[in-house]
Design a protein around this motif. Structure first.
Motif, PDB file in Angstrom:
ATOM      1  N   VAL A 168      31.857  29.857  42.367  1.00  0.00           N
ATOM      2  CA  VAL A 168      33.071  29.045  42.352  1.00  0.00           C
ATOM      3  C   VAL A 168      34.018  29.327  41.070  1.00  0.00           C
ATOM      4  N   ILE A 169      35.356  29.361  41.818  1.00  0.00           N
ATOM      5  CA  ILE A 169      36.244  29.771  40.550  1.00  0.00           C
ATOM      6  C   ILE A 169      37.498  29.115  40.791  1.00  0.00           C
ATOM      7  N   VAL A 170      37.802  28.491  39.678  1.00  0.00           N
ATOM      8  CA  VAL A 170      39.096  27.515  39.519  1.00  0.00           C
ATOM      9  C   VAL A 170      40.154  28.338  38.779  1.00  0.00           C
ATOM     10  N   GLU A 171      41.477  28.286  39.578  1.00  0.00           N
ATOM     11  CA  GLU A 171      42.578  29.137  38.952  1.00  0.00           C
ATOM     12  C   GLU A 171      43.724  28.277  39.038  1.00  0.00           C
ATOM     13  N   ALA A 172      44.668  28.480  38.330  1.00  0.00           N
ATOM     14  CA  ALA A 172      46.067  27.746  38.574  1.00  0.00           C
ATOM     15  C   ALA A 172      46.753  28.343  39.781  1.00  0.00           C
ATOM     16  N   ASP A 173      47.675  27.836  40.321  1.00  0.00           N
ATOM     17  CA  ASP A 173      48.395  28.303  41.500  1.00  0.00           C
ATOM     18  C   ASP A 173      49.045  29.613  41.102  1.00  0.00           C
ATOM     19  N   THR A 174      48.956  30.777  41.990  1.00  0.00           N
ATOM     20  CA  THR A 174      49.513  32.105  41.827  1.00  0.00           C
ATOM     21  C   THR A 174      50.889  32.094  42.371  1.00  0.00           C
ATOM     22  N   ARG A 175      51.111  31.126  43.178  1.00  0.00           N
ATOM     23  CA  ARG A 175      52.546  31.351  43.966  1.00  0.00           C
ATOM     24  C   ARG A 175      53.401  31.223  43.303  1.00  0.00           C
ATOM     25  N   SER A 176      54.734  32.006  43.736  1.00  0.00           N
ATOM     26  CA  SER A 176      56.017  31.640  43.022  1.00  0.00           C
ATOM     27  C   SER A 176      57.067  32.115  43.948  1.00  0.00           C
ATOM     28  N   PHE A 177      58.421  32.109  43.508  1.00  0.00           N
ATOM     29  CA  PHE A 177      59.410  32.547  44.324  1.00  0.00           C
ATOM     30  C   PHE A 177      60.550  33.187  43.201  1.00  0.00           C
ATOM     31  N   THR A 178      61.535  33.919  43.718  1.00  0.00           N
ATOM     32  CA  THR A 178      62.572  34.566  42.967  1.00  0.00           C
ATOM     33  C   THR A 178      63.862  33.866  43.286  1.00  0.00           C
ATOM     34  N   ALA A 179      64.623  33.654  42.197  1.00  0.00           N
ATOM     35  CA  ALA A 179      65.902  32.967  42.159  1.00  0.00           C
ATOM     36  C   ALA A 179      66.911  33.873  41.694  1.00  0.00           C
ATOM     37  N   LEU A 180      67.887  33.968  42.677  1.00  0.00           N
ATOM     38  CA  LEU A 180      68.991  34.978  42.011  1.00  0.00           C
ATOM     39  C   LEU A 180      70.352  34.559  42.729  1.00  0.00           C
ATOM     40  N   GLY A 181      71.336  35.173  42.032  1.00  0.00           N
ATOM     41  CA  GLY A 181      73.008  34.760  42.180  1.00  0.00           C
ATOM     42  C   GLY A 181      73.238  33.790  41.325  1.00  0.00           C
ATOM     43  N   ALA A 182      74.243  32.962  41.927  1.00  0.00           N
ATOM     44  CA  ALA A 182      75.006  31.690  41.147  1.00  0.00           C
ATOM     45  C   ALA A 182      74.201  30.793  40.806  1.00  0.00           C
ATOM     46  N   THR A 183      73.256  30.741  40.097  1.00  0.00           N
ATOM     47  CA  THR A 183      72.159  29.805  39.749  1.00  0.00           C
ATOM     48  C   THR A 183      72.312  29.565  38.288  1.00  0.00           C
ATOM     49  N   GLY A 184      71.916  28.460  37.850  1.00  0.00           N
ATOM     50  CA  GLY A 184      71.402  28.358  36.592  1.00  0.00           C
ATOM     51  C   GLY A 184      70.719  29.313  35.679  1.00  0.00           C
ATOM     52  N   ALA A 185      69.759  29.976  36.557  1.00  0.00           N
ATOM     53  CA  ALA A 185      69.040  31.010  35.815  1.00  0.00           C
ATOM     54  C   ALA A 185      68.412  31.863  36.846  1.00  0.00           C
ATOM     55  N   GLN A 186      68.331  33.223  36.574  1.00  0.00           N
ATOM     56  CA  GLN A 186      67.962  34.131  37.709  1.00  0.00           C
ATOM     57  C   GLN A 186      66.499  34.763  37.006  1.00  0.00           C
ATOM     58  N   SER A 187      65.360  34.296  37.814  1.00  0.00           N
ATOM     59  CA  SER A 187      64.116  34.512  37.241  1.00  0.00           C
ATOM     60  C   SER A 187      63.269  34.233  38.512  1.00  0.00           C
TER      61      SER A 187
END
Length: 378
Positions: free
Chosen positions: A240-259
């Motif tokens: 049994v292994i417990v881990e934090a969610d590893t999913r992510s998305f990328t934000a680009l362009g005219a947003t408050g932050a690009q990361s």
């Protein structure tokens, strides 16, 4: 005077054309350039404007869960003895000079009698006894019968102690990693996690994976309590292994932050994704040009475009927040792992950059000209 104005106007237009042709800095492609990437034009992407139909098809996300091999496994009987288990034996005898009981005492305790790899234990005067597959009660009966041939009316107690016969390893983001025996209080996944100190990450994004032989299944930690069927019975050797969610998305362009942004919950909508990076940049963003870039599997693409395709396809989803119900469509659009959320700049932003560049250039030219006139006058 008129000729001077015409000359200045021509100079300004020439400067605008020169600056525009040089390509000013910007945060990414324009709305029109993205649409040029459509299969209908010169690209290889399917570009779809998000509506209720698109949301219904595209928001289908891979679900976590256990296969039938995990779900159909019954709870291990806590009284069944297995190789590697440790037993505790207590024997009472009704004679002063007993087989096992020391003189002056009425009972003897045999602690930590381990079941060997073949499933047997050895008890003095009772011999080698098959313990694996039997319950403590059945083992008690066998020992009593064998000792009864040599001492009158012996009384035997058999206890199953915590051994390494049926164990589960628990690692990852838990309170106490380790190898734990499957006992009466730890026969299911949720019980074993509790024994290991619970999860050490946010429960909402905690992912629990169980490996049993060549089979692996995963479930969200919260589903163990929201869906009782997901709380599977454990088996010897489970990992049994417990881990934090590893999913992510990328934000680009005219947003408050690009990361690159990790998921903060099990499900994230396009509106929530934009909010996570500070929203649209109020001085640059074009609310008609919010795009989500994604590689869609073949079966989902075919449902979206209504034609046959082969293999994974590039799909660009268009969210126009100014349309009627545009915000609702964005709220219902589910972001998936590895998505790219891109917000284009408003057209006037690039125009302002051109004007600013030209104004600065003309100002520099004027400064040089004034300096030259000053030198000539001297």
């Amino acid at each position: 005077m008129d000729s001077l104005r015409l000359a200045k106007g021509a100079t300004l237009l020439a400067a605008l054309a020169l600056v525009a042709s040089c390509g000013l800095p910007r945060s990414g492609p324009t709305r029109g350039e993205i649409f040029d990437g459509s299969v209908m034009r010169e690209g290889d992407s399917f570009i779809l404007v998000v509506d209720d139909r698109v949301n219904y098809i595209a928001s289908v996300a891979p679900a976590l869960g256990f296969g039938s091999g995990f779900l159909n496994a019954g709870v291990v009987g806590s009284d069944t003895i297995n190789p590697g288990d440790v037993l505790g034996l207590t024997v009472w005898e009704n004679v002063s000079d007993g087989l096992l009981v020391p003189t002056g005492q009425n009972a003897t305790i045999l602690d930590e009698v381990q079941v060997d790899g073949a499933g047997y234990i050895f008890v003095p005067y009772a011999g080698r006894i098959l313990a694996a597959g039997n319950t403590p009660e059945r083992i008690r009966q066998i020992i009593t019968e064998r000792l009864g041939d040599q001492t009158p009316d012996p009384q035997v107690q058999v206890r199953r102690l915590a051994g390494d016969g049926s164990t589960v390893s628990v690692v990852g983001s838990v309170g106490a990693q380790g190898v734990y025996p499957i006992e009466r209080p730890t026969r299911t996944l949720s019980q074993m996690l509790a024994q290991a100190g619970g999860v050490a990450v946010e429960p909402e994004i905690a992912r629990v994976t169980v490996t049993r032989g060549a089979h692996t299944g995963s479930v969200w930690f919260q589903d163990l309590y929201d869906s009782p069927g997901a709380d599977i019975a454990l088996r010897n050797g489970d990992r049994v292994i417990v881990e934090a969610d590893t999913r992510s998305f990328t934000a680009l362009g005219a947003t408050g932050a690009q990361s690159r942004v990790p998921f903060a919950s099990q499900k994230i909508s396009a509106i929530e994704a934009i909010a996570q990076v500070g929203g649209l940049n109020p001085s640059q963003a074009d609310p008609t040009g919010v795009f989500v870039f994604r590689n869609e599997p073949e079966e989902i693409t075919e449902q979206l475009i209504g034609q046959d395709v082969t293999g994974t396809q590039r799909v660009v989803y268009v969210l126009d927040l100014t349309r009627p119900n545009g915000l609702f469509f964005a709220r219902d659009f589910a972001i998936r792992d590895q998505d790219t959320v891109y917000v284009t700049e408003a057209p006037f932003v690039q125009f302002n950059k051109v004007i600013a560049a030209v104004t600065g250039s003309l100002g520099n030219v004027g400064t040089v000209a004034n300096a030259a006139s000053t030198v000539a006058g001297e």
